[in-house]
Design a protein around this motif. Sequence first.
Motif, PDB file in Angstrom:
ATOM      1  N   GLY A 268      58.647 -52.932   5.450  1.00  0.00           N
ATOM      2  CA  GLY A 268      58.288 -52.407   6.764  1.00  0.00           C
ATOM      3  C   GLY A 268      56.792 -52.402   6.974  1.00  0.00           C
ATOM      4  N   ALA A 269      56.051 -51.781   6.041  1.00  0.00           N
ATOM      5  CA  ALA A 269      54.594 -51.702   6.170  1.00  0.00           C
ATOM      6  C   ALA A 269      53.968 -52.731   5.247  1.00  0.00           C
ATOM      7  N   ARG A 270      53.911 -53.951   5.717  1.00  0.00           N
ATOM      8  CA  ARG A 270      53.451 -55.054   4.871  1.00  0.00           C
ATOM      9  C   ARG A 270      51.956 -55.263   5.041  1.00  0.00           C
ATOM     10  N   ASN A 271      51.181 -54.379   4.531  1.00  0.00           N
ATOM     11  CA  ASN A 271      49.742 -54.537   4.531  1.00  0.00           C
ATOM     12  C   ASN A 271      49.250 -54.679   3.099  1.00  0.00           C
ATOM     13  N   PHE A 272      48.188 -55.465   2.924  1.00  0.00           N
ATOM     14  CA  PHE A 272      47.569 -55.608   1.620  1.00  0.00           C
ATOM     15  C   PHE A 272      46.138 -55.087   1.692  1.00  0.00           C
ATOM     16  N   ILE A 273      45.596 -54.773   0.533  1.00  0.00           N
ATOM     17  CA  ILE A 273      44.221 -54.304   0.421  1.00  0.00           C
ATOM     18  C   ILE A 273      43.427 -55.340  -0.366  1.00  0.00           C
ATOM     19  N   LEU A 274      42.411 -55.923   0.269  1.00  0.00           N
ATOM     20  CA  LEU A 274      41.539 -56.884  -0.397  1.00  0.00           C
ATOM     21  C   LEU A 274      40.396 -56.111  -1.074  1.00  0.00           C
ATOM     22  N   LEU A 275      40.389 -56.087  -2.385  1.00  0.00           N
ATOM     23  CA  LEU A 275      39.395 -55.311  -3.112  1.00  0.00           C
ATOM     24  C   LEU A 275      37.996 -55.899  -2.993  1.00  0.00           C
ATOM     25  N   GLY A 276      37.905 -57.208  -2.722  1.00  0.00           N
ATOM     26  CA  GLY A 276      36.610 -57.822  -2.490  1.00  0.00           C
ATOM     27  C   GLY A 276      35.763 -57.956  -3.743  1.00  0.00           C
ATOM     28  N   PHE A 277      34.432 -57.936  -3.544  1.00  0.00           N
ATOM     29  CA  PHE A 277      33.503 -58.204  -4.635  1.00  0.00           C
ATOM     30  C   PHE A 277      33.089 -56.951  -5.398  1.00  0.00           C
ATOM     31  N   THR A 278      32.814 -55.884  -4.657  1.00  0.00           N
ATOM     32  CA  THR A 278      32.272 -54.695  -5.316  1.00  0.00           C
ATOM     33  C   THR A 278      32.581 -53.441  -4.505  1.00  0.00           C
ATOM     34  N   ASP A 279      32.603 -52.294  -5.206  1.00  0.00           N
ATOM     35  CA  ASP A 279      32.780 -50.998  -4.553  1.00  0.00           C
ATOM     36  C   ASP A 279      31.445 -50.307  -4.289  1.00  0.00           C
ATOM     37  N   ASP A 280      30.376 -50.879  -4.781  1.00  0.00           N
ATOM     38  CA  ASP A 280      29.056 -50.269  -4.649  1.00  0.00           C
ATOM     39  C   ASP A 280      28.573 -50.361  -3.205  1.00  0.00           C
ATOM     40  N   PRO A 281      28.430 -49.220  -2.501  1.00  0.00           N
ATOM     41  CA  PRO A 281      27.994 -49.266  -1.094  1.00  0.00           C
ATOM     42  C   PRO A 281      26.571 -49.784  -0.925  1.00  0.00           C
ATOM     43  N   ASP A 282      25.742 -49.667  -1.963  1.00  0.00           N
ATOM     44  CA  ASP A 282      24.360 -50.136  -1.874  1.00  0.00           C
ATOM     45  C   ASP A 282      24.268 -51.654  -1.851  1.00  0.00           C
ATOM     46  N   LEU A 283      25.314 -52.321  -2.325  1.00  0.00           N
ATOM     47  CA  LEU A 283      25.305 -53.779  -2.374  1.00  0.00           C
ATOM     48  C   LEU A 283      25.989 -54.424  -1.171  1.00  0.00           C
ATOM     49  N   GLN A 284      26.591 -53.607  -0.310  1.00  0.00           N
ATOM     50  CA  GLN A 284      27.361 -54.167   0.804  1.00  0.00           C
ATOM     51  C   GLN A 284      26.481 -54.950   1.780  1.00  0.00           C
ATOM     52  N   SER A 285      25.316 -54.397   2.115  1.00  0.00           N
ATOM     53  CA  SER A 285      24.421 -55.082   3.055  1.00  0.00           C
ATOM     54  C   SER A 285      23.916 -56.401   2.478  1.00  0.00           C
ATOM     55  N   LEU A 286      23.545 -56.370   1.195  1.00  0.00           N
ATOM     56  CA  LEU A 286      23.089 -57.591   0.532  1.00  0.00           C
ATOM     57  C   LEU A 286      24.195 -58.631   0.486  1.00  0.00           C
ATOM     58  N   LEU A 287      25.404 -58.188   0.175  1.00  0.00           N
ATOM     59  CA  LEU A 287      26.549 -59.091   0.100  1.00  0.00           C
ATOM     60  C   LEU A 287      26.863 -59.677   1.469  1.00  0.00           C
ATOM     61  N   PHE A 288      26.792 -58.843   2.504  1.00  0.00           N
ATOM     62  CA  PHE A 288      27.060 -59.314   3.865  1.00  0.00           C
ATOM     63  C   PHE A 288      26.059 -60.398   4.266  1.00  0.00           C
ATOM     64  N   GLY A 289      24.781 -60.163   3.989  1.00  0.00           N
ATOM     65  CA  GLY A 289      23.755 -61.143   4.328  1.00  0.00           C
ATOM     66  C   GLY A 289      23.919 -62.446   3.570  1.00  0.00           C
TER      67      GLY A 289
END
Length: 315
Positions: free
Chosen positions: A8-29
């Motif tokens: 019924g609830a067929r959603n997945f979670i993509l864990l991605g590259f890292t959980d570190d919030p400080d690296l998210q902006s760098l990773l996005f760029g």
Amino acid sequence: MERGNQTGARNFILLGFTDDPDLQSLLFGLLLSMYLVTVLGNLLIILATISDSHLHTPMYFFLSNLSLADIGFTSTTIPKSLRNIQTQSRVITFAGCISQIYFFVVFACQDNLLLTVMAYDRFVAICHPLYYVAIMNPRLCLLMALGSWFISALGSLPESMTILRLSFCTNREVPHFFCDLPEVLKLSCSDTLINNVVVYSVTIILGVFPLTGILLSYSQIFSSILRISSDRGKYKAFSTCGSHLLVVSLFYGTGLGVYLSSAASPSSRMGLMASVMYTMVTPMLNPFIYSLRNRDIKVALGRVLSKVVVNALLS
């Protein structure tokens, strides 16, 4: 025994590259920069081959198709990763995951088949130069290009459609930045024997067979080149297939690296980093390889860029 069938609830979670919030902006760029370079570089190759009459040859016709496939290849995965980082949401719907798997396999198979067709083109050009124009006629080139797209689209259906028969448990976390088929199959509570058989069959038909064709073509090419008496003739023959051979090595080298690293190490992080080379770096480098090693492409790109600059100044 199946645990918590989540049909019924067929959603997945993509864990991605890292959980570190400080690296998210760098990773996005970093991801955004790689994506823009890939799309822009391959679009320039396509525009150059279309606009310059000197590039209306089989080799550049197939190269423009390869550039289009590389744009689709990266567009299947990177935009979703960028959106997830921007919105801080890692959710992907079941339908979105199936679609991502399908188009990822389509463009990967398309790269395989186009590289094989381009190897055959180089084989005819070097081993049968007198018959090249007659063999590689526009009709045959069009049929081979359309055939590769059709086979890729059709051959990718079994891998994605057989996922519909599976049930998924409470753990729906994919340790990847996109819905990688092997990782998704690991999350299933159902028997995945049929899926694995389909995956291996498609891999052999659309992966191993094309690679075998490339190796056979280049074995004949090298044999013909070695029979050339002059060093200048050998160099000229090698230069005509140098860019393609480098792209083939990069594509299959990084692709094999994904599976070898996954087999050698149980860590999903190793497979993730290897996949970055396969899905992002290779499509980004292809335009540079062909443009830097090919004088005709350089001239055509210069003309395209000069037209763009002039139109920008006039407007």
